[in-house]
Design a protein around this motif. Sequence first.
Motif, mmCIF file in Angstrom:
data_model
loop_
_atom_site.group_PDB
_atom_site.id
_atom_site.type_symbol
_atom_site.label_atom_id
_atom_site.label_comp_id
_atom_site.label_asym_id
_atom_site.label_seq_id
_atom_site.Cartn_x
_atom_site.Cartn_y
_atom_site.Cartn_z
ATOM 1 N N LEU A 1 0.818 -1.209 0.000
ATOM 2 C CA LEU A 1 0.000 0.000 0.000
ATOM 3 C C LEU A 1 0.856 1.266 0.000
ATOM 4 O O LEU A 1 0.399 2.326 -0.460
ATOM 5 C CB LEU A 1 -0.929 0.001 1.214
ATOM 6 C CG LEU A 1 -1.984 -1.111 1.249
ATOM 7 C CD1 LEU A 1 -2.764 -1.067 2.560
ATOM 8 C CD2 LEU A 1 -2.930 -1.018 0.061
ATOM 9 N N SER A 2 2.069 1.175 0.504
ATOM 10 C CA SER A 2 2.946 2.354 0.508
ATOM 11 C C SER A 2 3.282 2.816 -0.905
ATOM 12 O O SER A 2 3.684 3.973 -1.099
ATOM 13 C CB SER A 2 4.230 2.036 1.274
ATOM 14 O OG SER A 2 3.948 1.831 2.646
ATOM 15 N N GLY A 3 3.112 1.931 -1.877
ATOM 16 C CA GLY A 3 3.316 2.342 -3.257
ATOM 17 C C GLY A 3 2.323 3.396 -3.704
ATOM 18 O O GLY A 3 2.562 4.109 -4.691
ATOM 19 N N ARG A 4 1.205 3.503 -2.983
ATOM 20 C CA ARG A 4 0.203 4.559 -3.226
ATOM 21 C C ARG A 4 0.206 5.593 -2.106
ATOM 22 O O ARG A 4 -0.726 6.406 -2.010
ATOM 23 C CB ARG A 4 -1.199 3.935 -3.324
ATOM 24 C CG ARG A 4 -1.362 2.894 -4.412
ATOM 25 C CD ARG A 4 -1.392 3.525 -5.786
ATOM 26 N NE ARG A 4 -1.753 2.538 -6.809
ATOM 27 C CZ ARG A 4 -1.746 2.781 -8.119
ATOM 28 N NH1 ARG A 4 -1.399 3.990 -8.556
ATOM 29 N NH2 ARG A 4 -2.075 1.836 -8.983
ATOM 30 N N ASP A 5 1.180 5.511 -1.224
ATOM 31 C CA ASP A 5 1.267 6.415 -0.072
ATOM 32 C C ASP A 5 0.075 6.281 0.867
ATOM 33 O O ASP A 5 -0.403 7.267 1.440
ATOM 34 C CB ASP A 5 1.397 7.876 -0.531
ATOM 35 C CG ASP A 5 2.706 8.133 -1.259
ATOM 36 O OD1 ASP A 5 3.724 7.518 -0.871
ATOM 37 O OD2 ASP A 5 2.698 8.921 -2.219
ATOM 38 N N ILE A 6 -0.404 5.052 1.016
ATOM 39 C CA ILE A 6 -1.551 4.823 1.896
ATOM 40 C C ILE A 6 -1.246 3.715 2.918
ATOM 41 O O ILE A 6 -2.168 3.166 3.529
ATOM 42 C CB ILE A 6 -2.821 4.453 1.090
ATOM 43 C CG1 ILE A 6 -2.526 3.296 0.126
ATOM 44 C CG2 ILE A 6 -3.358 5.663 0.344
ATOM 45 C CD1 ILE A 6 -3.751 2.812 -0.636
ATOM 46 N N GLY A 7 0.018 3.375 3.066
ATOM 47 C CA GLY A 7 0.393 2.348 4.032
ATOM 48 C C GLY A 7 0.548 2.909 5.429
ATOM 49 O O GLY A 7 0.742 4.113 5.630
ATOM 50 N N LEU A 8 0.451 2.022 6.411
ATOM 51 C CA LEU A 8 0.590 2.403 7.812
ATOM 52 C C LEU A 8 1.936 1.940 8.343
ATOM 53 O O LEU A 8 2.457 0.899 7.924
ATOM 54 C CB LEU A 8 -0.525 1.780 8.661
ATOM 55 C CG LEU A 8 -1.965 2.157 8.322
ATOM 56 C CD1 LEU A 8 -2.918 1.367 9.206
ATOM 57 C CD2 LEU A 8 -2.183 3.647 8.486
ATOM 58 N N SER A 9 2.470 2.664 9.290
ATOM 59 C CA SER A 9 3.678 2.241 9.993
ATOM 60 C C SER A 9 3.283 1.595 11.313
ATOM 61 O O SER A 9 2.158 1.773 11.804
ATOM 62 C CB SER A 9 4.604 3.433 10.241
ATOM 63 O OG SER A 9 3.958 4.399 11.066
ATOM 64 N N LEU A 10 4.221 0.864 11.893
ATOM 65 C CA LEU A 10 3.916 0.154 13.132
ATOM 66 C C LEU A 10 3.650 1.104 14.296
ATOM 67 O O LEU A 10 2.957 0.740 15.249
ATOM 68 C CB LEU A 10 5.069 -0.798 13.482
ATOM 69 C CG LEU A 10 4.817 -1.805 14.600
ATOM 70 C CD1 LEU A 10 3.642 -2.712 14.253
ATOM 71 C CD2 LEU A 10 6.070 -2.628 14.857
ATOM 72 N N ASP A 11 4.170 2.326 14.209
ATOM 73 C CA ASP A 11 3.948 3.275 15.294
ATOM 74 C C ASP A 11 2.679 4.101 15.115
ATOM 75 O O ASP A 11 2.411 5.006 15.912
ATOM 76 C CB ASP A 11 5.148 4.208 15.445
ATOM 77 C CG ASP A 11 5.444 5.002 14.168
ATOM 78 O OD1 ASP A 11 4.730 4.798 13.164
ATOM 79 O OD2 ASP A 11 6.395 5.812 14.177
ATOM 80 N N HIS A 12 1.888 3.782 14.096
ATOM 81 C CA HIS A 12 0.594 4.453 13.942
ATOM 82 C C HIS A 12 -0.306 4.052 15.110
ATOM 83 O O HIS A 12 -0.293 2.896 15.546
ATOM 84 C CB HIS A 12 -0.053 4.053 12.620
ATOM 85 C CG HIS A 12 -1.289 4.835 12.295
ATOM 86 N ND1 HIS A 12 -2.525 4.534 12.847
ATOM 87 C CD2 HIS A 12 -1.494 5.910 11.487
ATOM 88 C CE1 HIS A 12 -3.434 5.385 12.383
ATOM 89 N NE2 HIS A 12 -2.826 6.224 11.565
#
Length: 286
Positions: free
Chosen positions: A161-172
């Motif tokens: 999803l980060s390829g579309r800038d919509i991914g989450l990080s673990l610290d979210h």
Amino acid sequence: MTPTTTQPAAVSTAVRAPVPRARFRDLLAAEWIKLWSLRSYAWAFGASALVVIGINISAAVADYKNWPTYNEGIRALFVPIWAMRDAFTIGASMVLILATGSIGALMMVGEYSTGQIRTTFAAVPARRSVVAAKMAVVTAVMVVYGTVVAGTSFGVTQAVLSGRDIGLSLDHPGAFRAVVASALLAPVCALIGMGLGALIRHTATTIVTYTGILLLLPFLLNDRHRWSSAILHALPHSAWERLVQVGDPFESAPYPATLSGSWIVYAAWPLAAAVIAMTAVRRRDL
């Protein structure tokens, strides 16, 4: 006449040395060997992990491809709600619940069906110690299994999803809780399966009962009524759904589940299963 002499017969007074009681670490080693002596368990772990991770990755890839077609309303809700749902889908959770619960049940029922349990209890009369060792080994293995599956699912899906800038990080906010809850779902369900297996002692009946309680019952309940929502929120799958959700307005539900209540459900079910298993193996004949 030759006199006869009577000699007292020698009486053997050899005393047998007491057999030492099995140490708990020896029981752990025995249960570890039993678990990995059958290739079917290794295949079950590997196949179920691939299926669970594959379902989650498939959901993330689908959203990555369809992102240009999504309207503004969907895009506004995607982060963080849908992004987290891609990491831990309902379908994947059901596969995980069924697989881990079945493995846990077979670890208990398998010895009863083959009769090996008689040999085990003859060698170690302390039945509760044997059950405790079984549960300890299964818990440890399932924690590792769940951590690998949950961590891989989250990491890979969010990378996609980060390829579309919509991914989450673990610290979210809420992301780490979701990963932990998904990882712990494996040992929770495995221990429930073991408890039912010790109580029922029949493979098919145990798995059917387990499936009915953990997978089918939640679909028969809703949170629109107090009694129904109370039962629903007390089930492991519903507790998992609450723990992995982030950004949802749970307060809008008539009787919403709470995070603390969901963690209590996670702790109560395995504890109840352990008590049932300990009581069943001690009070019932083989």
